[in-house]
Design a protein around this motif. Structure first.
Motif, PDB file in Angstrom:
ATOM      1  N   ARG A 296     -16.191 -87.886 -16.569  1.00 47.01           N
ATOM      2  CA  ARG A 296     -16.010 -88.539 -17.871  1.00 47.01           C
ATOM      3  C   ARG A 296     -17.356 -88.730 -18.572  1.00 47.01           C
ATOM      4  NH1 ARG A 296     -12.203 -91.469 -14.672  1.00 47.01           N
ATOM      5  NH2 ARG A 296     -13.659 -93.199 -14.370  1.00 47.01           N
ATOM      6  N   LEU A 297     -18.370 -89.113 -17.802  1.00 47.47           N
ATOM      7  CA  LEU A 297     -19.704 -89.285 -18.384  1.00 47.47           C
ATOM      8  C   LEU A 297     -20.234 -87.969 -18.929  1.00 47.47           C
ATOM      9  CD1 LEU A 297     -22.292 -90.877 -18.923  1.00 47.47           C
ATOM     10  CD2 LEU A 297     -22.958 -90.458 -16.530  1.00 47.47           C
ATOM     11  N   SER A 298     -20.067 -86.884 -18.181  1.00 44.06           N
ATOM     12  CA  SER A 298     -20.535 -85.584 -18.642  1.00 44.06           C
ATOM     13  C   SER A 298     -19.819 -85.163 -19.924  1.00 44.06           C
ATOM     14  CB  SER A 298     -20.319 -84.544 -17.547  1.00 44.06           C
ATOM     15  OG  SER A 298     -20.888 -83.308 -17.912  1.00 44.06           O
ATOM     16  N   HIS A 299     -18.523 -85.458 -20.007  1.00 47.03           N
ATOM     17  CA  HIS A 299     -17.770 -85.140 -21.234  1.00 47.03           C
ATOM     18  C   HIS A 299     -18.338 -85.908 -22.425  1.00 47.03           C
ATOM     19  CE1 HIS A 299     -14.199 -84.126 -23.669  1.00 47.03           C
ATOM     20  NE2 HIS A 299     -14.363 -85.344 -24.150  1.00 47.03           N
ATOM     21  N   ARG A 300     -18.601 -87.215 -22.232  1.00 48.22           N
ATOM     22  CA  ARG A 300     -19.141 -88.018 -23.333  1.00 48.22           C
ATOM     23  C   ARG A 300     -20.526 -87.536 -23.738  1.00 48.22           C
ATOM     24  NH1 ARG A 300     -16.958 -92.247 -20.108  1.00 48.22           N
ATOM     25  NH2 ARG A 300     -19.051 -92.853 -19.428  1.00 48.22           N
ATOM     26  N   MET A 301     -21.342 -87.169 -22.767  1.00 47.83           N
ATOM     27  CA  MET A 301     -22.668 -86.642 -23.082  1.00 47.83           C
ATOM     28  C   MET A 301     -22.565 -85.374 -23.915  1.00 47.83           C
ATOM     29  SD  MET A 301     -24.894 -87.135 -19.594  1.00 47.83           S
ATOM     30  CE  MET A 301     -26.247 -86.183 -20.308  1.00 47.83           C
ATOM     31  N   GLY A 302     -21.654 -84.490 -23.529  1.00 46.51           N
ATOM     32  CA  GLY A 302     -21.479 -83.262 -24.295  1.00 46.51           C
ATOM     33  C   GLY A 302     -21.062 -83.528 -25.728  1.00 46.51           C
ATOM     34  N   ALA A 303     -20.154 -84.491 -25.914  1.00 48.77           N
ATOM     35  CA  ALA A 303     -19.717 -84.831 -27.264  1.00 48.77           C
ATOM     36  C   ALA A 303     -20.892 -85.311 -28.113  1.00 48.77           C
ATOM     37  CB  ALA A 303     -18.627 -85.892 -27.202  1.00 48.77           C
ATOM     38  N   ALA A 304     -21.786 -86.101 -27.519  1.00 46.57           N
ATOM     39  CA  ALA A 304     -22.942 -86.606 -28.265  1.00 46.57           C
ATOM     40  C   ALA A 304     -23.966 -85.510 -28.527  1.00 46.57           C
ATOM     41  CB  ALA A 304     -23.591 -87.760 -27.498  1.00 46.57           C
ATOM     42  N   LEU A 305     -24.238 -84.695 -27.528  1.00 43.96           N
ATOM     43  CA  LEU A 305     -25.271 -83.671 -27.670  1.00 43.96           C
ATOM     44  C   LEU A 305     -24.829 -82.527 -28.568  1.00 43.96           C
ATOM     45  CD1 LEU A 305     -26.540 -83.539 -23.980  1.00 43.96           C
ATOM     46  CD2 LEU A 305     -27.561 -84.746 -25.920  1.00 43.96           C
TER      47      LEU A 305
ATOM     48  N   ALA B 106     -11.627 -78.662  -7.643  1.00 45.30           N
ATOM     49  CA  ALA B 106     -11.141 -80.047  -7.665  1.00 45.30           C
ATOM     50  C   ALA B 106     -11.507 -80.765  -8.945  1.00 45.30           C
ATOM     51  CB  ALA B 106     -11.704 -80.818  -6.470  1.00 45.30           C
ATOM     52  N   HIS B 107     -12.703 -80.507  -9.478  1.00 51.59           N
ATOM     53  CA  HIS B 107     -13.204 -81.375 -10.553  1.00 51.59           C
ATOM     54  C   HIS B 107     -14.179 -80.661 -11.477  1.00 51.59           C
ATOM     55  CE1 HIS B 107     -16.680 -81.556  -7.875  1.00 51.59           C
ATOM     56  NE2 HIS B 107     -15.914 -82.062  -6.920  1.00 51.59           N
ATOM     57  N   ALA B 108     -13.858 -79.459 -11.905  1.00 50.23           N
ATOM     58  CA  ALA B 108     -14.745 -78.750 -12.824  1.00 50.23           C
ATOM     59  C   ALA B 108     -15.009 -79.612 -14.052  1.00 50.23           C
ATOM     60  CB  ALA B 108     -14.124 -77.420 -13.241  1.00 50.23           C
ATOM     61  N   MET B 109     -16.291 -79.773 -14.368  1.00 50.79           N
ATOM     62  CA  MET B 109     -16.679 -80.618 -15.492  1.00 50.79           C
ATOM     63  C   MET B 109     -17.647 -79.870 -16.390  1.00 50.79           C
ATOM     64  SD  MET B 109     -19.290 -83.300 -13.575  1.00 50.79           S
ATOM     65  CE  MET B 109     -18.087 -83.678 -12.291  1.00 50.79           C
ATOM     66  N   THR B 110     -17.910 -80.398 -17.549  1.00 49.27           N
ATOM     67  CA  THR B 110     -18.908 -79.809 -18.419  1.00 49.27           C
ATOM     68  C   THR B 110     -20.279 -79.899 -17.746  1.00 49.27           C
ATOM     69  OG1 THR B 110     -19.252 -81.909 -19.556  1.00 49.27           O
ATOM     70  CG2 THR B 110     -17.605 -80.409 -20.491  1.00 49.27           C
ATOM     71  N   PRO B 111     -21.213 -79.011 -18.104  1.00 44.74           N
ATOM     72  CA  PRO B 111     -22.477 -78.940 -17.356  1.00 44.74           C
ATOM     73  C   PRO B 111     -23.553 -79.912 -17.831  1.00 44.74           C
ATOM     74  CG  PRO B 111     -22.375 -77.165 -18.955  1.00 44.74           C
ATOM     75  CD  PRO B 111     -21.056 -77.886 -19.051  1.00 44.74           C
ATOM     76  N   ASN B 112     -23.196 -80.936 -18.583  1.00 44.71           N
ATOM     77  CA  ASN B 112     -24.201 -81.764 -19.239  1.00 44.71           C
ATOM     78  C   ASN B 112     -25.009 -82.647 -18.291  1.00 44.71           C
ATOM     79  OD1 ASN B 112     -23.400 -80.990 -22.044  1.00 44.71           O
ATOM     80  ND2 ASN B 112     -21.475 -81.852 -21.334  1.00 44.71           N
ATOM     81  N   LEU B 113     -24.459 -82.960 -17.133  1.00 44.82           N
ATOM     82  CA  LEU B 113     -25.217 -83.711 -16.130  1.00 44.82           C
ATOM     83  C   LEU B 113     -25.987 -82.804 -15.180  1.00 44.82           C
ATOM     84  CD1 LEU B 113     -22.745 -86.540 -15.020  1.00 44.82           C
ATOM     85  CD2 LEU B 113     -24.938 -86.847 -16.180  1.00 44.82           C
ATOM     86  N   GLY B 114     -25.743 -81.511 -15.225  1.00 42.58           N
ATOM     87  CA  GLY B 114     -26.392 -80.591 -14.304  1.00 42.58           C
ATOM     88  C   GLY B 114     -26.018 -80.838 -12.864  1.00 42.58           C
ATOM     89  N   GLN B 115     -24.787 -81.314 -12.617  1.00 43.00           N
ATOM     90  CA  GLN B 115     -24.414 -81.757 -11.286  1.00 43.00           C
ATOM     91  C   GLN B 115     -23.360 -80.883 -10.600  1.00 43.00           C
ATOM     92  OE1 GLN B 115     -25.180 -84.440  -9.083  1.00 43.00           O
ATOM     93  NE2 GLN B 115     -27.085 -84.421 -10.243  1.00 43.00           N
ATOM     94  N   GLY B 116     -22.938 -79.798 -11.218  1.00 41.63           N
ATOM     95  CA  GLY B 116     -21.843 -79.022 -10.650  1.00 41.63           C
ATOM     96  C   GLY B 116     -22.088 -78.585  -9.216  1.00 41.63           C
ATOM     97  N   ALA B 117     -23.191 -77.884  -8.963  1.00 36.66           N
ATOM     98  CA  ALA B 117     -23.496 -77.414  -7.605  1.00 36.66           C
ATOM     99  C   ALA B 117     -23.777 -78.580  -6.674  1.00 36.66           C
ATOM    100  CB  ALA B 117     -24.678 -76.458  -7.639  1.00 36.66           C
TER     101      ALA B 117
END
Length: 386
Positions: free
Chosen positions: A340-349, A289-300
């Protein structure tokens, strides 16, 4: 819409035996559903990675009765934050304050989590080597054709990951996953000396992360801005050592302890937001449904949230389509801002420009550690629906 027949046993087919699928299967069985989990893989595949279970995910796992066992087999986080390549702290996470405010934060081997969920479910409902071939709605139900035959059910759930077969079948116009711009290496090592502290180290266009596990092993990962599709089997560890071998301790020692054959490499993809997670008597959960980048560590953790939320709304709604409408409303409002937040975090990191990365690091040093803790509030304070 009419209510479901009173007293009738409801049946669900769940596609995928990952965290989302197994959690949903357990939650539904506990509510009297008959479930069948179809997993394309021929058997349990070893996973050379760990994952973080945050307070929100653990609350969901408590709902299905496996939270205590998970805490027993995981390592409570003791230290975290971000450093520069010399090992100087850029920001620190007050784990004790986080635990006091929101609850436990633990790290567990992915296989251990999967084993605990399968044990809680039992072997009967789980069918390995069973690939879904077609899905059709039949008025008050759904028919799933798969490599082992046909199953008629009241509900079908797609929990089969970012490249979901069910999503491709029932959401044919949905946009395909998009490359996030960086690749990731993952592995688990047994270091010669104990490693007690975790966290991430930021370089230019690349990062290195460390997460100790309960048994003395360490889950580690590296990321780098690279074009998608690059692979060099057998030489990935050489690439990791070239990129990160001169960074601060214990990174060189961890790389020295790594097994070249155990290095996993995956390009990081994310799923563009869907207009809906449901269709008639079908719903998507987790990465499907919502695969996101792993920057928040929230996938599971979000996959667990999806599963227990869906089970709860199915329990209280008079009909399945109405329950799915409520699930869709709740979960898209919750998950899409986090993606969206995880995407922005990845861009910064993953910033790589020499003139920009020192500014990023300076901002991290100047930001109060307490501000980061407060910012986590909307993520970690989630509670399962009644």
């Amino acid at each position: 819409m009419s209510a479901e027949p009173v007293g009738a046993e409801r049946r669900a087919v769940i596609v995928g035996a990952g965290v989302a699928g197994l959690t949903a299967a357990i939650a539904l069985r506990q509510r009297g559903w008959q479930v069948e989990v179809l997993e394309r893989a021929a058997g349990v595949e070893p996973a050379g990675s760990g994952l973080s279970l945050w307070p929100n995910g653990l609350r969901g796992l408590d709902v299905i009765g496996v939270g205590a066992a998970i805490r027993e087999q995981s390592l409570a986080a003791t230290e975290g934050g971000m450093r520069d390549t010399a090992g100087r702290w850029l920001s620190r996470t007050d784990i004790a304050a986080l635990r006091d405010r929101y609850g436990d934060l633990v790290v567990i081997h992915r296989n251990q989590l999967s084993d605990l969920l399968r044990t809680a479910l039992g072997t009967g409902p789980l069918r390995f080597g069973c690939a879904v071939e077609a899905v059709e709605f039949t008025g008050r139900g759904v028919r799933v054709r798969h490599s082992a035959g046909t199953t008629d059910a009241d509900l079908v759930l797609g929990a089969d990951g970012i490249n979901s077969t069910l999503r491709a079948t029932l959401w044919p116009r949905a946009r395909r996953p998009v490359y996030a711009g960086y690749t990731a290496w993952r592995t688990i090592v047994t270091p010669a000396e104990p490693v007690l502290a975790g966290g991430e180290t930021l370089g230019r266009g690349q990062r290195f992360g460390i997460a100790p596990l309960r048994d003395g092993r360490v889950y580690m990962f590296g990321t780098a801005n690279l074009p998608a599709g690059q692979r060099d089997p057998g030489r990935e560890l050489d690439e990791l050592r070239r990129r990160f071998g001169s960074w601060h301790d214990p990174i060189p020692a961890l790389l020295a302890a790594a097994d070249p054959a155990a290095i996993l490499r995956h390009d990081i993809y994310e799923l563009p937001p869907l207009d809906t997670y449901v269709r008639e008597r079908a719903a998507l959960l987790g990465d499907a449904a919502h695969a996101m980048t792993p920057n928040l560590g929230q996938g599971a953790n979000l996959a667990v949230e999806d599963a227990v939320t869906l089970a709860a709304v199915l329990d209280r709604a008079p009909d399945i389509p109405g329950a799915l409408t409520e699930y869709d409303r709740i979960r898209r409002a919750r998950v899409q801002p986090l993606a969206r937040l995880s995407h922005r975090m990845g861009a910064a990191l993953q910033l790589a420009l020499p003139a920009v990365t020192p500014v990023r690091n300076a901002v991290l040093r100047l930001a109060p550690d307490a501000a980061a803790l407060r910012a986590l509030g909307p993520v970690l304070s989630w509670a399962p629906p009644a």
